[in-house]
Design a protein around this motif. Structure first.
Motif, PDB file in Angstrom:
ATOM      1  N   LEU A  24       0.827  -1.202   0.000  1.00 28.06           N
ATOM      2  CA  LEU A  24       0.000   0.000   0.000  1.00 28.06           C
ATOM      3  C   LEU A  24       0.866   1.258   0.000  1.00 28.06           C
ATOM      4  N   THR A  25       1.918   1.249   0.785  1.00 24.94           N
ATOM      5  CA  THR A  25       2.831   2.384   0.830  1.00 24.94           C
ATOM      6  C   THR A  25       3.469   2.612  -0.534  1.00 24.94           C
ATOM      7  N   PHE A  26       3.869   1.543  -1.206  1.00 26.02           N
ATOM      8  CA  PHE A  26       4.464   1.664  -2.533  1.00 26.02           C
ATOM      9  C   PHE A  26       3.454   2.211  -3.536  1.00 26.02           C
ATOM     10  N   PHE A  27       2.193   1.756  -3.444  1.00 30.95           N
ATOM     11  CA  PHE A  27       1.146   2.249  -4.337  1.00 30.95           C
ATOM     12  C   PHE A  27       0.925   3.743  -4.142  1.00 30.95           C
ATOM     13  N   VAL A  28       0.884   4.190  -2.899  1.00 28.65           N
ATOM     14  CA  VAL A  28       0.717   5.614  -2.619  1.00 28.65           C
ATOM     15  C   VAL A  28       1.915   6.400  -3.152  1.00 28.65           C
ATOM     16  N   THR A  29       3.103   5.853  -3.023  1.00 25.82           N
ATOM     17  CA  THR A  29       4.293   6.508  -3.560  1.00 25.82           C
ATOM     18  C   THR A  29       4.205   6.631  -5.078  1.00 25.82           C
ATOM     19  N   LEU A  30       3.684   5.608  -5.745  1.00 27.49           N
ATOM     20  CA  LEU A  30       3.485   5.693  -7.200  1.00 27.49           C
ATOM     21  C   LEU A  30       2.485   6.788  -7.557  1.00 27.49           C
ATOM     22  N   LEU A  31       1.425   6.908  -6.779  1.00 27.73           N
ATOM     23  CA  LEU A  31       0.460   7.975  -7.039  1.00 27.73           C
ATOM     24  C   LEU A  31       1.101   9.351  -6.874  1.00 27.73           C
ATOM     25  N   LEU A  32       1.918   9.502  -5.849  1.00 24.81           N
ATOM     26  CA  LEU A  32       2.629  10.765  -5.660  1.00 24.81           C
ATOM     27  C   LEU A  32       3.578  11.038  -6.826  1.00 24.81           C
ATOM     28  N   ALA A  33       4.292  10.009  -7.274  1.00 23.56           N
ATOM     29  CA  ALA A  33       5.199  10.168  -8.412  1.00 23.56           C
ATOM     30  C   ALA A  33       4.424  10.567  -9.662  1.00 23.56           C
ATOM     31  N   ALA A  34       3.230  10.015  -9.830  1.00 21.07           N
ATOM     32  CA  ALA A  34       2.400  10.374 -10.987  1.00 21.07           C
ATOM     33  C   ALA A  34       2.015  11.843 -10.926  1.00 21.07           C
ATOM     34  N   LYS A  35       1.534  12.309  -9.774  1.00 16.73           N
ATOM     35  CA  LYS A  35       1.114  13.704  -9.638  1.00 16.73           C
ATOM     36  C   LYS A  35       2.268  14.666  -9.864  1.00 16.73           C
ATOM     37  N   TYR A  36       3.370  14.423  -9.164  1.00 20.14           N
ATOM     38  CA  TYR A  36       4.511  15.324  -9.279  1.00 20.14           C
ATOM     39  C   TYR A  36       5.139  15.247 -10.674  1.00 20.14           C
ATOM     40  N   GLY A  37       5.209  14.053 -11.246  1.00 14.01           N
ATOM     41  CA  GLY A  37       5.780  13.887 -12.581  1.00 14.01           C
ATOM     42  C   GLY A  37       4.989  14.621 -13.642  1.00 14.01           C
ATOM     43  N   VAL A  38       3.659  14.515 -13.598  1.00 11.25           N
ATOM     44  CA  VAL A  38       2.818  15.211 -14.573  1.00 11.25           C
ATOM     45  C   VAL A  38       2.990  16.718 -14.422  1.00 11.25           C
ATOM     46  N   LEU A  39       3.042  17.206 -13.192  1.00 12.16           N
ATOM     47  CA  LEU A  39       3.241  18.635 -12.974  1.00 12.16           C
ATOM     48  C   LEU A  39       4.580  19.097 -13.545  1.00 12.16           C
ATOM     49  N   ILE A  40       5.625  18.352 -13.287  1.00  2.90           N
ATOM     50  CA  ILE A  40       6.955  18.719 -13.801  1.00  2.90           C
ATOM     51  C   ILE A  40       6.969  18.683 -15.326  1.00  2.90           C
ATOM     52  N   ILE A  41       6.353  17.674 -15.912  1.00  5.42           N
ATOM     53  CA  ILE A  41       6.307  17.582 -17.377  1.00  5.42           C
ATOM     54  C   ILE A  41       5.573  18.787 -17.969  1.00  5.42           C
ATOM     55  N   THR A  42       4.454  19.174 -17.359  1.00  5.45           N
ATOM     56  CA  THR A  42       3.701  20.307 -17.896  1.00  5.45           C
ATOM     57  C   THR A  42       4.441  21.632 -17.732  1.00  5.45           C
ATOM     58  N   ILE A  43       5.325  21.715 -16.755  1.00 10.52           N
ATOM     59  CA  ILE A  43       6.108  22.943 -16.562  1.00 10.52           C
ATOM     60  C   ILE A  43       7.295  22.995 -17.523  1.00 10.52           C
ATOM     61  N   ILE A  44       7.958  21.862 -17.746  1.00  9.62           N
ATOM     62  CA  ILE A  44       9.189  21.841 -18.547  1.00  9.62           C
ATOM     63  C   ILE A  44       8.931  21.779 -20.051  1.00  9.62           C
ATOM     64  N   THR A  45       7.942  21.028 -20.479  1.00  9.08           N
ATOM     65  CA  THR A  45       7.772  20.783 -21.919  1.00  9.08           C
ATOM     66  C   THR A  45       7.493  22.007 -22.785  1.00  9.08           C
ATOM     67  N   PRO A  46       6.875  23.084 -22.297  1.00  6.72           N
ATOM     68  CA  PRO A  46       6.682  24.233 -23.187  1.00  6.72           C
ATOM     69  C   PRO A  46       7.989  24.788 -23.765  1.00  6.72           C
ATOM     70  N   PHE A  47       9.081  24.607 -23.061  1.00  8.97           N
ATOM     71  CA  PHE A  47      10.367  25.091 -23.555  1.00  8.97           C
ATOM     72  C   PHE A  47      10.912  24.244 -24.708  1.00  8.97           C
ATOM     73  N   PHE A  48      10.505  22.992 -24.771  1.00  9.50           N
ATOM     74  CA  PHE A  48      11.016  22.085 -25.786  1.00  9.50           C
ATOM     75  C   PHE A  48      10.020  21.825 -26.918  1.00  9.50           C
ATOM     76  N   TYR A  49       8.749  22.030 -26.648  1.00  7.09           N
ATOM     77  CA  TYR A  49       7.691  21.754 -27.627  1.00  7.09           C
ATOM     78  C   TYR A  49       6.824  22.999 -27.824  1.00  7.09           C
ATOM     79  N   PHE A  50       7.462  24.115 -28.113  1.00  7.26           N
ATOM     80  CA  PHE A  50       6.771  25.392 -28.199  1.00  7.26           C
ATOM     81  C   PHE A  50       5.672  25.382 -29.266  1.00  7.26           C
ATOM     82  N   ASN A  51       5.968  24.850 -30.442  1.00  6.09           N
ATOM     83  CA  ASN A  51       4.966  24.825 -31.518  1.00  6.09           C
ATOM     84  C   ASN A  51       3.764  23.958 -31.144  1.00  6.09           C
ATOM     85  N   TRP A  52       4.010  22.834 -30.521  1.00  6.98           N
ATOM     86  CA  TRP A  52       2.903  21.966 -30.095  1.00  6.98           C
ATOM     87  C   TRP A  52       2.064  22.678 -29.040  1.00  6.98           C
TER      88      TRP A  52
END
Length: 168
Positions: free
Chosen positions: A41-69
């Motif tokens: 259960l602890t590992f599953f919750v950690t995966l959920l946290l990684a999903a939330k934080y990872g998606v947030l980081i991706i949405t912040i960083i990708t505009p610099f690399f995929y400007f046209n998209w």
């Protein structure tokens, strides 16, 4: 390879990778974890946290690399940013309001490892949730679960990992 990717595909790829990791690791943790421990259960919750934080980081960083998209599909990144940002914010708020705690004591008697765990309803040691005992990774002694009011909800006795009797 990176030209075929876009922020949406990166988010999907991130979530698929986490799903695969969970599908591989969680069954292993269930098979190798002694009863009463919360590693899967602890590992599953950690995966959920990684999903939330990872998606947030991706949405912040990708505009610099995929400007046209981003110029064309800005709303997809915005929606992912708002949803993940909301849950990250809620997680950060909740860190100051932790409602669970535990103490773990390990002692060695000869070749035996004896583990005592007390779980609390909060970090106030007066509100004990449960008391559990292991000897060499096997359930042992009397396990007690308490209500929030402090009365005994259930008690069972174990010996060498096997249930001996239900006391209450």
């Amino acid at each position: 390879m990176f030209k075929k990717l876009n922020p949406f595909k990166l988010i999907l790829l991130w979530l698929i990778i986490l799903f695969i990791i969970g599908a591989l690791v969680i069954p292993i943790l269930f098979a190798t974890t002694v009863g009463g421990e919360q590693k899967p259960l602890t590992f599953f919750v950690t995966l959920l946290l990684a999903a939330k934080y990872g998606v947030l980081i991706i949405t912040i960083i990708t505009p610099f690399f995929y400007f046209n998209w981003i110029k064309k599909y800005w709303y997809i990144s915005l929606i992912a940013f708002i949803i993940s940002g909301y849950y990250v914010f809620k997680h950060q708020q909740g860190k100051s309001k932790i409602k669970y705690g535990f103490d773990q004591e390990i002692e060695y008697v000869g070749k035996d490892e004896i583990k005592h765990i007390k779980e609390y309803y909060s970090f106030n040691p007066k509100k004990i949730r449960s008391e559990k005992h292991w000897i060499n990774g096997r359930k042992d002694s009397i396990w007690t679960v308490y209500t929030k009011e402090g009365s005994i909800q259930s008690q069972v006795e174990y010996k060498n990992g096997s249930l001996i009797k239900t006391i209450k």
